[in-house]
Design an enzyme around this catalytic site. Structure first.
Site, PDB file in Angstrom:
ATOM      1  N   CYS A  39     -11.727  20.194  67.219  1.00 41.25           N
ATOM      2  CA  CYS A  39     -11.578  18.991  66.403  1.00 41.25           C
ATOM      3  C   CYS A  39     -10.716  17.972  67.154  1.00 41.25           C
ATOM      4  CB  CYS A  39     -10.926  19.354  65.076  1.00 41.25           C
ATOM      5  SG  CYS A  39     -10.563  17.939  64.033  1.00 41.25           S
ATOM      6  N   CYS A  42      -7.280  17.504  65.036  1.00 44.18           N
ATOM      7  CA  CYS A  42      -6.185  18.469  64.908  1.00 44.18           C
ATOM      8  C   CYS A  42      -6.238  19.585  65.939  1.00 44.18           C
ATOM      9  CB  CYS A  42      -6.159  19.065  63.502  1.00 44.18           C
ATOM     10  SG  CYS A  42      -7.537  20.164  63.158  1.00 44.18           S
ATOM     11  N   CYS A  90      -8.077  19.706  58.892  1.00 45.29           N
ATOM     12  CA  CYS A  90      -7.541  18.350  58.716  1.00 45.29           C
ATOM     13  C   CYS A  90      -8.463  17.466  57.892  1.00 45.29           C
ATOM     14  CB  CYS A  90      -7.256  17.707  60.071  1.00 45.29           C
ATOM     15  SG  CYS A  90      -8.713  17.143  60.971  1.00 45.29           S
ATOM     16  N   CYS A 110     -25.246  18.180  62.956  1.00 47.91           N
ATOM     17  CA  CYS A 110     -25.391  16.951  63.736  1.00 47.91           C
ATOM     18  C   CYS A 110     -24.011  16.293  63.785  1.00 47.91           C
ATOM     19  CB  CYS A 110     -26.419  16.061  63.032  1.00 47.91           C
ATOM     20  SG  CYS A 110     -26.842  14.581  63.928  1.00 47.91           S
TER      21      CYS A 110
END
Ligand SMILES: [Zn+2]
Length: 122
Positions: A39, A42, A90, A110
């Site tokens: 991510c 985070c 997050c 996606c």
């Protein structure tokens, strides 16, 4: 919402404001190396290269996420009912899940490349 990292304006627009990057603009779309996708908000591990495939959509696509790494909500914006997918930690927006993916899950995650950080395995 947990804010643990400095985000570019583009990444912030995707993660926090549910923007969608233009297709075929993310270098991660063509990323073929073995590694992990984290991510951008985070740093949590979300996807692994073993589940990435070329969907032809112009966005990085995966047929599964790391277990419990992502969560979903129903998105009815733009006159469509879609499954929105976000970081479970997050809550940063990642993209959408469509039911036209390959086996074994039949799912197409996606994902906006701007929402991901790729860490290649040495
Ligand atoms: Zn996150």
């Amino acid at each position: 919402m947990t804010e643990t990292r400095e985000l570019s304006p583009q990444a912030r627009a995707v993660l926090r404001d549910h923007a969608t990057e233009r297709p075929f603009t993310s270098p991660l779309n063509d990323e073929k190396r073995v590694g992990d996708f984290h991510c951008a908000g985070c740093g949590t591990l979300l996807y692994e290269s073993g589940t990435k495939y070329d969907s032809g959509s112009g966005w990085p696509s995966f047929w599964a996420a790391v277990p419990d790494a992502v969560a979903t909500t129903t998105d009815t914006s733009m006159g469509m009912t879609r499954t929105e997918v976000h970081c479970a930690k997050c809550e940063g927006h990642l993209g959408h899940i469509f039911p036209d993916g390959p086996r074994p899950t039949g799912q197409r995650h996606c994902i906006n490349g701007l929402a991901l950080e790729f860490h290649p395995k040495a």
